[in-house]
Design a protein around this motif. Structure first.
Motif, PDB file in Angstrom:
ATOM      1  N   ALA A   1    -117.735  48.551  75.368  1.00 49.72           N
ATOM      2  CA  ALA A   1    -118.126  49.938  75.096  1.00 49.72           C
ATOM      3  C   ALA A   1    -118.425  50.139  73.616  1.00 49.72           C
ATOM      4  O   ALA A   1    -119.409  50.790  73.250  1.00 49.72           O
ATOM      5  CB  ALA A   1    -117.022  50.890  75.551  1.00 49.72           C
ATOM      6  N   ALA A   2    -117.575  49.574  72.754  1.00 51.30           N
ATOM      7  CA  ALA A   2    -117.787  49.708  71.317  1.00 51.30           C
ATOM      8  C   ALA A   2    -119.101  49.047  70.887  1.00 51.30           C
ATOM      9  O   ALA A   2    -119.868  49.613  70.090  1.00 51.30           O
ATOM     10  CB  ALA A   2    -116.616  49.094  70.556  1.00 51.30           C
ATOM     11  N   LEU A   3    -119.365  47.869  71.426  1.00 50.53           N
ATOM     12  CA  LEU A   3    -120.592  47.155  71.066  1.00 50.53           C
ATOM     13  C   LEU A   3    -121.827  47.873  71.610  1.00 50.53           C
ATOM     14  O   LEU A   3    -122.842  48.006  70.906  1.00 50.53           O
ATOM     15  CB  LEU A   3    -120.525  45.729  71.617  1.00 50.53           C
ATOM     16  N   ALA A   4    -121.752  48.349  72.849  1.00 48.98           N
ATOM     17  CA  ALA A   4    -122.886  49.047  73.448  1.00 48.98           C
ATOM     18  C   ALA A   4    -123.233  50.321  72.680  1.00 48.98           C
ATOM     19  O   ALA A   4    -124.410  50.617  72.429  1.00 48.98           O
ATOM     20  CB  ALA A   4    -122.582  49.377  74.911  1.00 48.98           C
ATOM     21  N   LEU A   5    -122.216  51.064  72.306  1.00 49.40           N
ATOM     22  CA  LEU A   5    -122.456  52.293  71.538  1.00 49.40           C
ATOM     23  C   LEU A   5    -123.041  51.978  70.167  1.00 49.40           C
ATOM     24  O   LEU A   5    -124.005  52.623  69.723  1.00 49.40           O
ATOM     25  CB  LEU A   5    -121.151  53.065  71.380  1.00 49.40           C
ATOM     26  N   SER A   6    -122.481  50.979  69.496  1.00 49.57           N
ATOM     27  CA  SER A   6    -122.908  50.669  68.129  1.00 49.57           C
ATOM     28  C   SER A   6    -124.341  50.161  68.073  1.00 49.57           C
ATOM     29  O   SER A   6    -125.098  50.525  67.160  1.00 49.57           O
ATOM     30  CB  SER A   6    -121.966  49.620  67.515  1.00 49.57           C
ATOM     31  N   VAL A   7    -124.745  49.333  69.032  1.00 50.77           N
ATOM     32  CA  VAL A   7    -126.092  48.748  69.012  1.00 50.77           C
ATOM     33  C   VAL A   7    -127.135  49.747  69.503  1.00 50.77           C
ATOM     34  O   VAL A   7    -128.207  49.900  68.897  1.00 50.77           O
ATOM     35  CB  VAL A   7    -126.129  47.465  69.858  1.00 50.77           C
ATOM     36  N   ASN A   8    -126.843  50.440  70.596  1.00 52.89           N
ATOM     37  CA  ASN A   8    -127.831  51.351  71.169  1.00 52.89           C
ATOM     38  C   ASN A   8    -127.942  52.669  70.404  1.00 52.89           C
ATOM     39  O   ASN A   8    -129.024  53.263  70.352  1.00 52.89           O
ATOM     40  CB  ASN A   8    -127.479  51.642  72.635  1.00 52.89           C
ATOM     41  N   TYR A   9    -126.843  53.118  69.840  1.00 53.73           N
ATOM     42  CA  TYR A   9    -126.834  54.394  69.125  1.00 53.73           C
ATOM     43  C   TYR A   9    -126.145  54.209  67.774  1.00 53.73           C
ATOM     44  O   TYR A   9    -124.983  54.588  67.590  1.00 53.73           O
ATOM     45  CB  TYR A   9    -126.118  55.468  69.954  1.00 53.73           C
ATOM     46  N   PRO A  10    -126.829  53.616  66.806  1.00 54.11           N
ATOM     47  CA  PRO A  10    -126.199  53.318  65.515  1.00 54.11           C
ATOM     48  C   PRO A  10    -125.804  54.561  64.728  1.00 54.11           C
ATOM     49  O   PRO A  10    -124.916  54.495  63.877  1.00 54.11           O
ATOM     50  CB  PRO A  10    -127.264  52.505  64.783  1.00 54.11           C
ATOM     51  N   ARG A  11    -126.464  55.704  64.998  1.00 54.88           N
ATOM     52  CA  ARG A  11    -126.121  56.937  64.290  1.00 54.88           C
ATOM     53  C   ARG A  11    -124.865  57.556  64.897  1.00 54.88           C
ATOM     54  O   ARG A  11    -124.746  57.689  66.123  1.00 54.88           O
ATOM     55  CB  ARG A  11    -127.275  57.928  64.336  1.00 54.88           C
ATOM     56  N   LEU A  12    -123.927  57.962  64.029  1.00 52.63           N
ATOM     57  CA  LEU A  12    -122.645  58.499  64.478  1.00 52.63           C
ATOM     58  C   LEU A  12    -122.801  59.735  65.371  1.00 52.63           C
ATOM     59  O   LEU A  12    -122.116  59.838  66.397  1.00 52.63           O
ATOM     60  CB  LEU A  12    -121.757  58.823  63.267  1.00 52.63           C
ATOM     61  N   PRO A  13    -123.698  60.695  65.042  1.00 54.78           N
ATOM     62  CA  PRO A  13    -123.855  61.863  65.926  1.00 54.78           C
ATOM     63  C   PRO A  13    -124.296  61.472  67.337  1.00 54.78           C
ATOM     64  O   PRO A  13    -123.868  62.092  68.317  1.00 54.78           O
ATOM     65  CB  PRO A  13    -124.931  62.702  65.214  1.00 54.78           C
ATOM     66  N   ASP A  14    -125.150  60.444  67.444  1.00 55.48           N
ATOM     67  CA  ASP A  14    -125.601  60.002  68.766  1.00 55.48           C
ATOM     68  C   ASP A  14    -124.449  59.385  69.545  1.00 55.48           C
ATOM     69  O   ASP A  14    -124.319  59.585  70.762  1.00 55.48           O
ATOM     70  CB  ASP A  14    -126.735  58.984  68.624  1.00 55.48           C
TER      71      ASP A  14
END
Length: 467
Positions: free
Chosen positions: A299-312
């Motif tokens: 989950a952490a990797l998927a969020l970080s790669v697909n949505y690098p912007r914190l608000p996203d």
């Protein structure tokens, strides 16, 4: 006395949720607390609850991060091709839709994890059921039964537990049961066909006007005899009564799952997400790390790669917070129920009573008895409780009459199609929560069909000589 109170507690819980007098979360907490006081062990309630929460905390963590992970994969469009392929196969025919649900759930169940199976199946099929106005409990019931049959794979849990409890090889238990399990799976597919025909009769013939645009935002569904026009999502429970579903406020958002213009899509990262999911499932099957840790990292990797912007990232987490809260809350509430059952000794007395009620004359047929008992016991108990607490006692009784431990172990797998809809199985709350179906409606619908599937597997096992 504990035996009577144990059965009374379970019966009270089931009646209250099936009649919708209480919500599942409230019933899972308040009913066992009341019965804990009734047996004179109210002073130990806190210890029982903490023990139950401690045992289920890893499961709750796994579900939380798995929901976030697969939610992100749905957002980025990983499963869009799967949904479109199913749509092309189904062709807006309710019968094909229900059969497709069973096939999809059975295939995904090969990963051995019920929660993953239900998340993928519901994510793929929910929009289609809503657009066609089909009964959502048909979807949850068929998916649960298909997963229950496939849950017997050696890495799925029950077979490994039986092998461990009786000191047997898992392959020796599972491989000879394959023909009987295939009969059970065919039974689920046959039931899906019959339920699909019933839905077809209820809804009338439907078609997608332009099959080439399957999955497009403006796909048009037309009911038989109705004027052509876009089908609107229904806001009332679909199917009514026991066959109904809860049309929540989030239905229209979920129906946008195939919108090719949704801003959350990440088409350039499709193969990265596919590879990440494949690696995650492979690592889970090979048990390289505990499943909660795998989904946390995923989950952490998927969020970080697909949505690098914190608000996203915050927006994606917020979008799936409702499912996370519902499912994790239900799991921790179930911990109260299981904690009281085990802590007070109710479950041990119930199991002992059931074993003692087996007539002496049935000794040579203990495999058959075990198969029949696996239905109620795995429904009212956890797999750990049944396979490590009850099965060894049954196997010892069978051995005294010449019944081999292998036969007993195989017979113990029979109840899994019903077990997967037990209120003590956390994955079932993922299923009903994501499908927006009341747990009581799901239970009322699925129990009879799941029990029939179990008996079909038992009969096939006897016929093939494996039980």
């Amino acid at each position: 006395m504990l035996t009577i109170l144990g059965f009374a507690m379970i019966a009270t819980f089931l009646v209250l949720i099936m009649t919708k007098k209480m919500s599942p979360i409230a019933a899972l907490v308040l009913i066992p607390a009341l019965f804990c006081v009734a047996v004179g062990k109210g002073a130990h309630l806190g210890d029982y609850v903490i023990d139950g929460v401690s045992s289920l905390a890893p499961t709750a963590a796994m579900l939380m991060f798995a929901i976030v992970y697969f939610g992100v994969m749905i957002d980025v469009g990983l499963f869009d091709p799967v949904v479109r392929a199913i749509l092309r196969f189904c062709k807006a025919d309710p019968m094909r839709v229900v059969v497709g649900t069973a096939v999809l759930a059975a295939i995904v169940s090969l990963d051995g994890d019920g929660s993953t199976t239900f998340m993928i199946t519901v994510s793929a099929m929910y929009p289609l059921y809503k657009r066609l106005g089909m009964s959502l409990v048909v979807m949850t019931g068929v998916a649960a039964m298909a997963n229950g049959v496939m849950n017997t794979v050696p890495w799925g849990g029950p077979t490994a537990r039986a092998a461990t409890a009786l000191k047997l090889d898992a392959a020796d238990i599972f491989v000879p049961m394959i023909p009987a399990l295939l009969v059970g799976l065919l039974g689920v597919l046959g039931l899906a066909y019959v339920l699909g025909l019933r839905e077809r009769r209820r809804l009338g013939a439907l078609r997608i006007e332009d099959e080439e645009s399957v999955g497009a935002k403006d796909a048009v569904l037309v009911g038989a005899g109705a004027a052509a026009g876009p089908a609107r999502p229904r806001k009332r429970p679909v199917g009514g009564g026991a066959d109904g579903g809860d049309g929540g406020d989030g239905d229209e958002d979920l129906l946008k799952g195939l919108d090719p213009d949704r801003p959350t899509l990440r088409p350039r990262l499709y193969w990265f997400n596919a590879l990440l999911t494949g690696v995650l499932l492979t690592a889970m099957i090979l048990e390289l790390l505990p499943i909660p840790v795998l989904f946390l990292l995923g989950a952490a990797l998927a969020l970080s790669v697909n949505y690098p912007r914190l608000p996203d990232q915050k927006a994606r987490i917020a979008a799936h917070a409702d499912n996370v809260l519902n499912v994790s809350g239900m799991v921790f509430a179930a911990a109260v129920f299981t904690g009281v059952l085990q802590g007070t000794g109710m479950v041990d007395h119930m199991a002992g009573w059931l074993v003692d009620t087996v007539p002496e004359g049935l000794g040579p047929h203990m495999a058959l008895v075990t198969g029949v008992l696996s239905l109620p016991l795995t429904y009212f108990m956890s797999n750990d409780g049944f396979y490590f607490g009850v099965l060894p006692v049954l196997a010892e009784a069978g051995a005294a009459h010449g019944v081999t431990p292998l036969e007993m172990a195989r017979a113990s797998l029979v109840g899994q199609p019903l077990h997967m809809s037990s209120p003590l199985v956390p994955a079932v709350y993922v299923l009903v929560g994501m499908a927006r179906v009341e747990f009581g409606d799901h239970t009322r619908f699925v129990v009879k069909w799941a029990a029939l599937t179990c008996l079909l597997i038992l009969a096939a096992g006897i016929l093939f000589g494996t039980i």
